[in-house]
Design an enzyme around this catalytic site. Structure first.
Site, PDB file in Angstrom:
ATOM      1  N   ASP A   1       0.804  -1.229   0.000  1.00  0.00           N
ATOM      2  CA  ASP A   1       0.000   0.000   0.000  1.00  0.00           C
ATOM      3  C   ASP A   1       0.839   1.282   0.000  1.00  0.00           C
ATOM      4  O   ASP A   1       1.855   1.370   0.704  1.00  0.00           O
ATOM      5  CB  ASP A   1      -0.850  -0.036   1.285  1.00  0.00           C
ATOM      6  CG  ASP A   1      -1.822   1.109   1.404  1.00  0.00           C
ATOM      7  OD1 ASP A   1      -2.805   1.126   0.650  1.00  0.00           O
ATOM      8  OD2 ASP A   1      -1.596   2.000   2.255  1.00  0.00           O
TER       9      ASP A   1
ATOM     10  N   GLU B   1       1.726  -0.351  -4.848  1.00  0.00           N
ATOM     11  CA  GLU B   1       0.777   0.705  -5.224  1.00  0.00           C
ATOM     12  C   GLU B   1       1.432   2.074  -5.174  1.00  0.00           C
ATOM     13  O   GLU B   1       1.687   2.610  -4.092  1.00  0.00           O
ATOM     14  CB  GLU B   1      -0.429   0.703  -4.276  1.00  0.00           C
ATOM     15  CG  GLU B   1      -1.519   1.659  -4.714  1.00  0.00           C
ATOM     16  CD  GLU B   1      -2.212   2.400  -3.578  1.00  0.00           C
ATOM     17  OE1 GLU B   1      -1.647   2.534  -2.474  1.00  0.00           O
ATOM     18  OE2 GLU B   1      -3.329   2.877  -3.822  1.00  0.00           O
TER      19      GLU B   1
END
Ligand code: NOJ
Length: 557
Positions: free
Chosen positions: A215, A283
């Protein structure tokens, strides 16, 4: 009727080569205990559906213990499962049952920040000289104005667009939160933090997970001088999230985060995990100045054998032939030149972005499905994308997402793309048998649901099933190379995937008018985005395409 398809031997390949990863937002997939929130036993009960769809792997958004200030992206314990989603045993059962069906599991890792309820942060906030005091990003105030402490710089948080610094009396210092105030940023400079995070990866790998989605990686590295960020000249006051009033060149996207990602990727190659194929996807939205070079930096920082960055063009590019033509042509050429191991990793939607159908419309979304499922590398399908689920407007009093605070235009945040999966025309769409669901269902769920679409031969679901099946069984689509054919300025994009003597041609008509393509050899249409042929249809010479039609053609040898 299913087309006869040859079996592909996958030995020697990483599981991610040619894979289709299905993203599950656990809150919204299937509720098993009637509390209106999806959970892990719910996912287990839907494994047959996922097998039938043909996906290779599942990515689960966070299920860790969390106060849910950002619905699980605020992790209070990196080693467990929140009771809302089940137990660690439930997760182990999911792993075992998914593996038995040859479906891999990748989990979401949140390295940039934890929850403010994580024990590390609770300790860290207490004083400047305890074991955890240096585990987060703490800074002194610039001074005091009218008795109030002044934050160390002008950085803003991504959700509310207010100061990214929060004052803590006990320490007489600010902590940094790039996202929600309840998501303090971890200090990756601290070797103890790095060790704890890398050990956490080992813990899940030992349990048997097949990889990670990592993330918010650009924020792991901050400017060492913590300089003020310059104003963004393109910001429109009253329209954009105030976060975008600055250019984020110091609060993230610095060189360091590449180093940290390299370290994370290396864990997947450690002796204990060698031979067991693992993969991680990171990401980081590019700044879009030169996306191809920006992506290449990620490929250069992490061993491409085990890691790749998400390619977000499916979310960020307009549905126009010349932009796709330019990006795909340049990107795949660059990637091929860089390393034969480098894997593209495409997402056309996720839990933070408007749904594909809402962005580009139903017909185009069907062509986009053909594009996505015939591109090289690993591709992602966001739950419900296969049904053509669209954004759902959420009544004001039901909005849940903390990101809604910065959503100046609509006040909805990301809830519209997170509504419950539509399984059937039953109450709550078969998602839950409780009294209510955590977010409202789409008002059209009775017409648009798995059961209904299964029965319609040309439904979006059946198009996805056909395409996923084709991708999994055709060596050309699993690991063939990529060649762009069409010329710039044409409404139709043509590319081929080639493997040995086999070749597959993909034609995508971006226009709302019919067009044609001149085929120099002969072939067979295997899929049309508009209707699914029951038999391969022979074609040669001039091929007509209807408005928004996309075709997959096997070239005759
Ligand atoms: C990106 C995640 O996809 C998003 O849902 C989350 O809010 C932020 N990172 C913070 O973790």
């Amino acid at each position: 009727m299913k087309l006869p398809i040859p079996k592909l031997k996958k030995s020697g390949l990483r599981w991610a080569d040619g894979a289709v990863v299905y993203q599950i937002y656990p809150r919204s997939f299937q509720d098993s205990n009637g509390d209106g929130i999806g959970d892990i036993p719910g996912i287990i009960s839907r494994l047959d559906y996922l097998k039938e769809l043909g996906v290779s792997a599942l990515w689960l958004s966070p299920f860790y213990p969390s106060p849910m200030a950002d619905f699980g992206y605020d992790v209070a314990d990196y080693h467990g499962v929140d009771p809302m989603f089940g137990t660690l045993d439930d997760f182990k059962e999911l792993l075992q049952k998914a593996h038995a069906l040859d479906i891999k599991i990748i989990i979401d890792i949140v390295p940039n920040h934890s929850s403010d309820e994580h024990q590390w942060f609770i300790e860290s906030s207490k004083s400047r000289d305890n074991e955890y005091s240096d585990w987060y990003v703490w800074k002194d105030p610039l001074g005091f104005e009218g008795g109030f402490p002044v934050p160390p710089n002008n950085w803003l948080d991504l959700f509310a667009g207010k100061s990214a610094w929060e004052w803590v009396e006990a320490r007489q210092q600010f902590y940094l939160h790039t996202f929600h105030v309840r998501q303090p940023d971890l200090n990756w400079h601290n070797p103890q933090v790095r060790k704890a995070m890398l050990d956490m990866l080992r813990y899940w790998l030992e349990m048997g997970v097949d990889g990670f989605r990592v993330d918010a990686v650009p924020f792991m590295g901050k400017d060492p001088e913590y300089r003020d960020e310059p104003a963004n000249p393109h910001y429109v006051n009253g329209r954009d999230n105030p976060y975008h009033s600055l250019q984020h060149i110091y609060s993230g996207y610095t060189d360091e985060h590449y180093t940290y990602l390299g370290m994370m990727a290396d864990v997947l190659k450690e002796r204990a995990f060698r031979g067991r194929k693992r993969f991680m996807i990171t990401e980081g939205y590019t700044e879009r100045i030169d996306p191809v070079s920006e992506y290449l930096r990620y490929y250069k920082s992490m061993d491409p054998e085990v890691a790749a960055p998400f390619i977000f063009e499916g979310i960020q590019l307009p549905w126009e032939p010349h932009v796709w033509h330019d990006f795909l042509g340049e990107f795949h050429k660059t990637l091929e030149e860089f390393s034969p191991k480098a894997l593209a990793s495409y997402a056309f939607g996720n839990h933070d972005q408007w749904r594909l159908v809402t962005r580009i419309g139903e017909e185009r979304a069907r062509s986009a499905a053909v594009l996505k499922l015939t591109l090289p590398g690993v591709i992602f399908v966001y739950y419900g994308e296969e049904l053509g689920m669209h954004n759902v407007e959420i009544p004001k009093d039901k909005v849940q997402d903390p990101g809604a605070a910065g959503d100046i235009q609509y006040g909805q945040g990301r809830d519209p793309e997170r509504t419950p999966m539509q399984w059937s025309a039953d109450e709550h769409a078969g998602f839950s048998d409780g009294k209510d669901t955590w977010l409202p269902l789409s008002p059209d769920y009775k017409e648009h649901n798995v059961a209904g679409e299964e029965a319609k031969p040309n439904s979006s679901l059946n198009l996805y099933r056909r395409l996923v099946n084709l991708r999994q069984s055709e060596p050309t689509l699993t690991h063939g190379n990529f060649r762009m054919h069409s010329s710039k300025g044409h409404p139709l994009m043509a590319y081929s995937r080639n493997f040995g003597k086999e070749s597959m041609l993909v034609l995508i008509n971006f226009s709302d008018k019919p067009t044609t393509y001149g085929l120099s050899n002969s072939g067979h249409i295997l899929v049309s985005s508009l209707n699914l042929p029951t038999q391969p249809e022979p074609v040669q010479g001039t091929i007509p395409l209807q408005a928004h039609e996309a075709l997959v053609i096997r070239i005759d040898k």
